[in-house]
Scaffold this active site. Sequence first.
Site, PDB file in Angstrom:
ATOM      1  N   GLY A  46       0.827  -1.199   0.000  1.00 36.96           N
ATOM      2  CA  GLY A  46       0.000   0.000   0.000  1.00 36.96           C
ATOM      3  C   GLY A  46       0.858   1.243   0.000  1.00 36.96           C
ATOM      4  O   GLY A  46       2.020   1.208   0.400  1.00 36.96           O
ATOM      5  N   GLN A  51       2.876   9.970   1.353  1.00 36.25           N
ATOM      6  CA  GLN A  51       4.181   9.296   1.333  1.00 36.25           C
ATOM      7  C   GLN A  51       5.019   9.699   0.120  1.00 36.25           C
ATOM      8  O   GLN A  51       6.224   9.458   0.105  1.00 36.25           O
ATOM      9  CB  GLN A  51       3.993   7.768   1.329  1.00 36.25           C
ATOM     10  CG  GLN A  51       3.444   7.253   2.651  1.00 36.25           C
ATOM     11  CD  GLN A  51       3.332   5.740   2.626  1.00 36.25           C
ATOM     12  OE1 GLN A  51       2.350   5.197   2.144  1.00 36.25           O
ATOM     13  NE2 GLN A  51       4.347   5.058   3.119  1.00 36.25           N
ATOM     14  N   CYS A  88       6.185  -0.251   6.958  1.00 41.21           N
ATOM     15  CA  CYS A  88       5.754   0.895   6.166  1.00 41.21           C
ATOM     16  C   CYS A  88       6.907   1.321   5.275  1.00 41.21           C
ATOM     17  O   CYS A  88       8.056   1.357   5.724  1.00 41.21           O
ATOM     18  CB  CYS A  88       5.377   2.037   7.116  1.00 41.21           C
ATOM     19  SG  CYS A  88       4.873   3.545   6.282  1.00 41.21           S
ATOM     20  N   LEU A  89       6.604   1.651   4.030  1.00 41.92           N
ATOM     21  CA  LEU A  89       7.660   2.084   3.107  1.00 41.92           C
ATOM     22  C   LEU A  89       8.323   3.374   3.588  1.00 41.92           C
ATOM     23  O   LEU A  89       9.445   3.666   3.191  1.00 41.92           O
ATOM     24  CB  LEU A  89       7.080   2.272   1.695  1.00 41.92           C
ATOM     25  CG  LEU A  89       6.579   0.988   1.014  1.00 41.92           C
ATOM     26  CD1 LEU A  89       5.954   1.313  -0.333  1.00 41.92           C
ATOM     27  CD2 LEU A  89       7.694  -0.037   0.862  1.00 41.92           C
ATOM     28  N   HIS A 130      -4.053   1.086   7.844  1.00 38.08           N
ATOM     29  CA  HIS A 130      -2.713   1.687   7.815  1.00 38.08           C
ATOM     30  C   HIS A 130      -2.663   2.856   6.819  1.00 38.08           C
ATOM     31  O   HIS A 130      -2.162   3.936   7.152  1.00 38.08           O
ATOM     32  CB  HIS A 130      -1.706   0.586   7.433  1.00 38.08           C
ATOM     33  CG  HIS A 130      -0.292   1.044   7.290  1.00 38.08           C
ATOM     34  ND1 HIS A 130       0.710   0.620   8.133  1.00 38.08           N
ATOM     35  CD2 HIS A 130       0.299   1.890   6.396  1.00 38.08           C
ATOM     36  CE1 HIS A 130       1.857   1.200   7.757  1.00 38.08           C
ATOM     37  NE2 HIS A 130       1.629   1.968   6.712  1.00 38.08           N
ATOM     38  N   GLU A 131      -3.201   2.631   5.621  1.00 34.07           N
ATOM     39  CA  GLU A 131      -3.116   3.674   4.593  1.00 34.07           C
ATOM     40  C   GLU A 131      -4.022   4.863   4.936  1.00 34.07           C
ATOM     41  O   GLU A 131      -3.652   6.018   4.706  1.00 34.07           O
ATOM     42  CB  GLU A 131      -3.467   3.117   3.206  1.00 34.07           C
ATOM     43  CG  GLU A 131      -2.543   1.998   2.713  1.00 34.07           C
ATOM     44  CD  GLU A 131      -1.060   2.306   2.833  1.00 34.07           C
ATOM     45  OE1 GLU A 131      -0.671   3.473   2.710  1.00 34.07           O
ATOM     46  OE2 GLU A 131      -0.290   1.359   3.080  1.00 34.07           O
ATOM     47  N   HIS A 134      -2.440   7.207   7.293  1.00 35.62           N
ATOM     48  CA  HIS A 134      -1.494   8.148   6.662  1.00 35.62           C
ATOM     49  C   HIS A 134      -2.185   9.448   6.265  1.00 35.62           C
ATOM     50  O   HIS A 134      -1.581  10.519   6.337  1.00 35.62           O
ATOM     51  CB  HIS A 134      -0.900   7.542   5.382  1.00 35.62           C
ATOM     52  CG  HIS A 134       0.318   6.681   5.599  1.00 35.62           C
ATOM     53  ND1 HIS A 134       1.490   7.165   6.119  1.00 35.62           N
ATOM     54  CD2 HIS A 134       0.542   5.369   5.344  1.00 35.62           C
ATOM     55  CE1 HIS A 134       2.389   6.192   6.171  1.00 35.62           C
ATOM     56  NE2 HIS A 134       1.838   5.076   5.706  1.00 35.62           N
TER      57      HIS A 134
HETATM   58 ZN    ZN Z   1       2.737   3.264   5.610  1.00 35.86          ZN
END
Ligand code: ZN
Length: 158
Positions: A46, A51, A88-89, A130-131, A134
């Site tokens: 995701g 991000q 998480c990226l 999670h997304e 953000h």
């Molecule tokens: Zn993330």
Amino acid sequence: MALRTIREIGDDVLKKPCKEVKEMTGRLKVLIDDMLETMYDADGVGLAAPQVGILKRIVVIDVGDGPIVLVNPKIVATDGEQTGQEGCLSVPGKCGDVTRPNYVKVVALNEEMEPVEIEGTELLARALCHEIDHLDGHLFVEKVIGKLREVTYEDEEE
Ligand code: ZN
């Protein structure tokens, strides 16, 4: 399409609330394509617009069943609980255990600005939560039970 730079923890853009998308534009369509490409390139499940430095309520997800694009997503129902490893990226090399609902229902718009409803359990429910976090300026590290761990080879194989 192009890869975008993934912003990392410590970057203020990740703490800011994102704005609703009022209309789909050519620029936003390019953003969505770039987000998908960037997510796949980074082997993520995701990616949220902040991000890549864009404060708009857009997320892309693929837990292995094909790409999902959600504009202005909102969680409208949750059920149950799951505790599991999350990464998480924007927090490279780290992971930790987070408790999330085991089921969520989300209403959103797709990239054509048509209403969509999506239900997810397990990994998809986790990814949706999670997304969407953000978009409100929250990272999973705020919710980790215990300590953040280094991602090990074994973790990556899971
Ligand atoms: Zn993330």
